[in-house]
Each structure stands twice: as C-alpha cells, then as structure tokens.
Design a protein around this motif. Sequence first.
Motif, short mmCIF file in Angstrom:
data_model
loop_
_atom_site.label_atom_id
_atom_site.label_comp_id
_atom_site.label_asym_id
_atom_site.label_seq_id
_atom_site.Cartn_x
_atom_site.Cartn_y
_atom_site.Cartn_z
N VAL A 37 19.36 -12.98 -15.50
CA VAL A 37 18.20 -13.32 -14.66
C VAL A 37 18.63 -14.11 -13.44
O VAL A 37 18.18 -13.85 -12.31
CB VAL A 37 17.15 -14.10 -15.48
N LEU A 38 19.50 -15.10 -13.63
CA LEU A 38 19.96 -15.92 -12.51
C LEU A 38 20.75 -15.09 -11.50
O LEU A 38 20.58 -15.24 -10.29
CB LEU A 38 20.83 -17.08 -13.03
N MET A 39 21.61 -14.20 -11.99
CA MET A 39 22.37 -13.33 -11.09
C MET A 39 21.42 -12.46 -10.26
O MET A 39 21.63 -12.27 -9.06
CB MET A 39 23.30 -12.41 -11.90
N THR A 40 20.36 -11.96 -10.90
CA THR A 40 19.40 -11.12 -10.19
C THR A 40 18.67 -11.91 -9.12
O THR A 40 18.49 -11.44 -7.99
CB THR A 40 18.38 -10.52 -11.19
N ASN A 41 18.23 -13.11 -9.46
CA ASN A 41 17.50 -13.94 -8.49
C ASN A 41 18.36 -14.25 -7.26
O ASN A 41 17.89 -14.16 -6.12
CB ASN A 41 17.06 -15.25 -9.14
N VAL A 42 19.61 -14.62 -7.49
CA VAL A 42 20.51 -14.94 -6.38
C VAL A 42 20.76 -13.69 -5.53
O VAL A 42 20.68 -13.72 -4.30
CB VAL A 42 21.85 -15.52 -6.90
N ALA A 43 21.07 -12.58 -6.21
CA ALA A 43 21.38 -11.34 -5.49
C ALA A 43 20.19 -10.84 -4.68
O ALA A 43 20.35 -10.36 -3.55
CB ALA A 43 21.83 -10.26 -6.47
N MET A 44 18.98 -10.96 -5.23
CA MET A 44 17.80 -10.43 -4.56
C MET A 44 17.33 -11.31 -3.41
O MET A 44 16.62 -10.85 -2.51
CB MET A 44 16.64 -10.27 -5.56
N THR A 45 17.69 -12.60 -3.41
CA THR A 45 17.22 -13.51 -2.36
C THR A 45 18.25 -13.76 -1.26
O THR A 45 17.87 -14.14 -0.14
CB THR A 45 16.79 -14.87 -2.95
N LEU A 46 19.53 -13.54 -1.53
CA LEU A 46 20.57 -13.77 -0.50
C LEU A 46 20.36 -12.93 0.77
O LEU A 46 20.56 -13.44 1.88
CB LEU A 46 21.96 -13.51 -1.07
N PRO A 47 19.96 -11.64 0.65
CA PRO A 47 19.74 -10.86 1.89
C PRO A 47 18.69 -11.46 2.82
O PRO A 47 18.70 -11.21 4.03
CB PRO A 47 19.29 -9.49 1.35
N TYR A 48 17.76 -12.27 2.27
CA TYR A 48 16.77 -12.93 3.12
C TYR A 48 17.45 -13.81 4.16
O TYR A 48 16.98 -13.93 5.30
CB TYR A 48 15.82 -13.80 2.29
N VAL A 49 18.57 -14.44 3.77
CA VAL A 49 19.29 -15.33 4.68
C VAL A 49 19.81 -14.54 5.88
O VAL A 49 19.72 -15.00 7.02
CB VAL A 49 20.45 -16.04 3.95
N PHE A 50 20.35 -13.35 5.62
CA PHE A 50 20.87 -12.51 6.71
C PHE A 50 19.76 -12.17 7.71
O PHE A 50 19.96 -12.25 8.93
CB PHE A 50 21.48 -11.22 6.15
N LEU A 51 18.61 -11.79 7.19
CA LEU A 51 17.50 -11.43 8.06
C LEU A 51 16.98 -12.63 8.85
O LEU A 51 16.70 -12.54 10.04
CB LEU A 51 16.36 -10.82 7.23
N CYS A 52 16.89 -13.77 8.17
CA CYS A 52 16.39 -14.99 8.84
C CYS A 52 17.34 -15.43 9.95
O CYS A 52 16.90 -15.80 11.05
CB CYS A 52 16.21 -16.12 7.83
N LEU A 53 18.65 -15.39 9.68
CA LEU A 53 19.63 -15.83 10.68
C LEU A 53 19.74 -14.85 11.84
O LEU A 53 20.20 -15.21 12.93
CB LEU A 53 21.00 -16.04 10.02
N ALA A 54 19.32 -13.61 11.63
CA ALA A 54 19.33 -12.62 12.71
C ALA A 54 18.13 -12.80 13.64
O ALA A 54 18.13 -12.28 14.76
CB ALA A 54 19.35 -11.20 12.14
N TYR A 55 17.13 -13.52 13.18
CA TYR A 55 15.88 -13.64 13.93
C TYR A 55 16.04 -14.27 15.31
O TYR A 55 15.49 -13.74 16.30
CB TYR A 55 14.86 -14.41 13.09
N PRO A 56 16.78 -15.39 15.46
CA PRO A 56 16.94 -15.96 16.81
C PRO A 56 17.59 -14.99 17.79
O PRO A 56 17.19 -14.93 18.97
CB PRO A 56 17.83 -17.19 16.58
#
Length: 506
Positions: A399-418
């Motif tokens: 479960v923890l592996m899934t949560n980390v894996a599924m939420t990490l891509p959000y960081v890429f999208l957020c950092l691309a926003y500026p």
Amino acid sequence: MNDESKKKLTLVPLILMIFTSVFGFNNMPRAFYLMGYSAIPWYILSGITFFLPYAFMMAEFGAAFKEESGGIYTWMERSVGPKYAFVGTFMWYASYVVWMVSICSTIFINISNIIFGTDRTSSLRLFGLNSTQVIGLMGILLIILITYVASKGLNWVSKIASIGGTSVLAINVIFLLGSIVVLIANGGKLAEPITSLKSFTVSPNPSYLSPIAVLSFIVFAIFAYGGTEVVGGVVDQTENAEKTFPKGVLFSAIIIAIGYSLGIFLVGIFTKWNSVLASNNVNMANAQYVIMNNFGYQIGLSLGASKSTAIIIGNWSARIVALSVFLSLMGAFFTLSYAPLRQLIEGTPAELWPGKTAEIDDKGVPKYAMWIQCLLVAVMLFLISFGGDIAKVFFARIVLMTNVAMTLPYVFLCLAYPSFKNNKKINRPFEIFKSRTSVIIATVLTSVTVGFANIFTIIEPAFSKDIASTLWMIAGPLFFTVVALLMFRRYEKSKNVVNDSPVKET
C-alpha cells in the motif's frame, strides 16, 4: 442558445463529474484504521494545500493543450523540455505498474471476503509456502491471465467496472443511512468516543503516534484526492469557463473534504478502534472489509437481531462490499493493463522504444510492451512476496509503495507549471493564477505538500526498524528514473538531440 452551448457543462454537472472522479469510498475506512478521527484535519488540510491549487493548475494545462493527443507528456514537453517530460511521464506510467503489483496482491482479500465474508488470506498455506508467498504466486498467475486476455483485445471485460462503480455509489448511501440507524439505536452514543479535542489530533493506532508517522499520513490524504487530472480535459467543455470552472472546483473541494470527514466520523459511530481494529490480522488492505463486516454486525444488533444473526449480516455486508470493489478493480485492471502503456508509447517519440516495443496492433493494443510489463510486475511480486515478511507487513509495504508511486508524478507536473506560465509561445485560453506571486504560491504549496508527504512516508518505516520497506519505496522510483534516463540517452545519441528546450508553439 445553439446546440453546442446546450451540450456544455454547467456548474452542477461539473461538480458531480469532479466528485465521482475523485471521491473513493475505501479512503474513509482506511483513514479511520490508520488515524481514527485525527485523520479528519489532515484530509481538510490536504484539500486546501493540494487539491484546490492542483486542480486549477491541471485545468490550465488541459485548456492550453486541448487539441494535443500526447497527454501529460505534451504538457511537460512544451513547458520544460523532452527529457524532463519523458522522465515525468515514465514515472507516471511506473505508478500504474506498482498499482498492478498492489492489486495482484490485495485482490485475493476481496475474493476471500466474497467467499467467506471475512479475510482468510493470512491462513493460506500451499506446498510448505506461507501466506504471502502463496499470494505472490497467485498474483503472478493473475497478471499473466489479465495480460493474455487484454492483449487479445477483449476490452469488453472492462465494462464490468460500471456495474461495480454503480454498486459502490449505492454502498455510500447505505453506509450513511446505516450509521445513522446505529447511532439512534445506541442513544446517540459513539462506539469510538470523542473525549476532547485530542480525539482529532492523536491517533488510536500506536503505529501513528510519532510526528514522522503522522506527517507520513498526508500521502494517504493526497492519494484520496487522486484523479484530479481529469478536470484538465473538460475546461473547453464548460459553459462560461472563466466563472463556472473555479466555482465548480471550489465547491467540489468543499463537498469532497466534507464527505471524507463525515465518512471518517461515521465509521466511529459503529467501530471502537481497540475492539475491532487492533488485531494483528487487520492491515491496510483488509481494514475496509473488517470495518464493513462490523458495520453489518452492528446494524443487526441495532435492529434487535441475535448475536449469531448479526454475525451473518456482518459477513454478508463484507461480501457485498468486496464484490462491488472486486468488479470495479477488475474492470479497471483490464483497462489499465494497456491504456497507460499505450498513452506512454503514443505520446512519446517512437525512436525512444527499442525493437517491437512501440508496435500497436490493429486492436489498439501494444502487445509486445504488455508482455514486458507483465514480466516486470511478476518479478516485483516474486521479490516482495518472498522477502520473508508476515502478511501485515507485506500488505502495508504494498500500500505504501502504491501511494508513493501514484503521488510522485504530481511533483513533476507541479514543478513544470511555472515554466508553462513563463513560456510565451503557449496559448493559454483559461487562467486562474494570473500573477507571478500566485503562480509561485500554488507551485510551492502543491510541490511541498506532496514532496514532504512522500519523504516522511519513505523514511517513517526506517525509524520503526523496517529498513526493507524504506528501501523498496526508494528502489521503485529510482529504478524507473534510471530506466527513463537510459532510454532517453539512447534516444539522444540516435537522434543527436542537442537542444533540450521547448521549441514548438501551440
């Protein structure tokens, strides 16, 4: 009003669409298992610091690239550059690989509840193998079967998801009404009493008492708001989007946060944590079925049934929930076994993929890539299940592996926003964050919330001397990042790519 404008989304349909895409029933019982009532403030905080700004950011991306077919790869490639976009998109795809590993393991808890009304996976034994090893081998057989069926283009199987999805919506209503019945029958007394404000700040779960463990819970709250990306594709389909869309996202966030908070509170009406959830046989994967079994049991007692009859009602309650979730998961599994992989292949340059990997057959299925994916999932299942852990640790790690894996891509999208906002070549027909300050605040809020939540989730097991779980959560993202970088380096050499900056104009 013409036909085209009539078809556009108004405020209420937009709110309903966002709600059904994001709200997940199982997030409430799992949150109560981990944190009790103290999960409620974290769900509200995550809604403010993550869901709201992230949904607005995704809406801007979706509106700007509504004519493009490359999905999030196109968003990041046009904003930052192809290397960043490929690594971010590959991580997004990798999250579905980890999700498949998770479902191949936890689906047997559903099956056990459907058959027996309780989770008996911890007692599985076969040829001298323990329960986690048996589950791992059954999971390997399952991914082979699903890959075979999906590679044949039998995608009609995914239609069973609609049946499961409808029944899960019905369960939400039954859950609400049943909890009220129990509350009235008990004279307004809660099974898990609220003694003071401390009930909303301190978890009854001894594993979630330390500051690091509590902060790591944020990743569960963020995961509960997953699916937000869907809003990016409907901005142009919204009537008077400049006004309607911000209202829709804001009202959706409020409704979803209240819905989760109310749901967690309702669990406490009929579930006393120390009596129902403290057992070693309860884990992150089966907590919702244990809680729903208890839900049926308590309703039976409230209606005057005998204890033996209440137990039967409890078992059937768990069966119905398990069957609904099983249908939803299997329908989603058949679709997600090929859809993310196909989007990854179709959205990125064909030269990135070696041999026949990028070939998509006349049924729209990337058959060769799917069997490579199957092998990868099978290897991960084998390594994790034969790691020598008891079932409780095994499922927690999954479960923890899934949560980390599924939420990490959000960081890429957020950092691309500026970069997306600064790129003058990109036409942005819809904007929420118009000033540089608001862009920075939105980016920092979302990135820091997701980043720190994942960091605390990764390091928390190490403080409990569970080094293996920490290493697995690091190894997964690291492995896929290295693979993505090696693939892109090969692509650069073959195409002699020098400039890694966006050059296209939308």
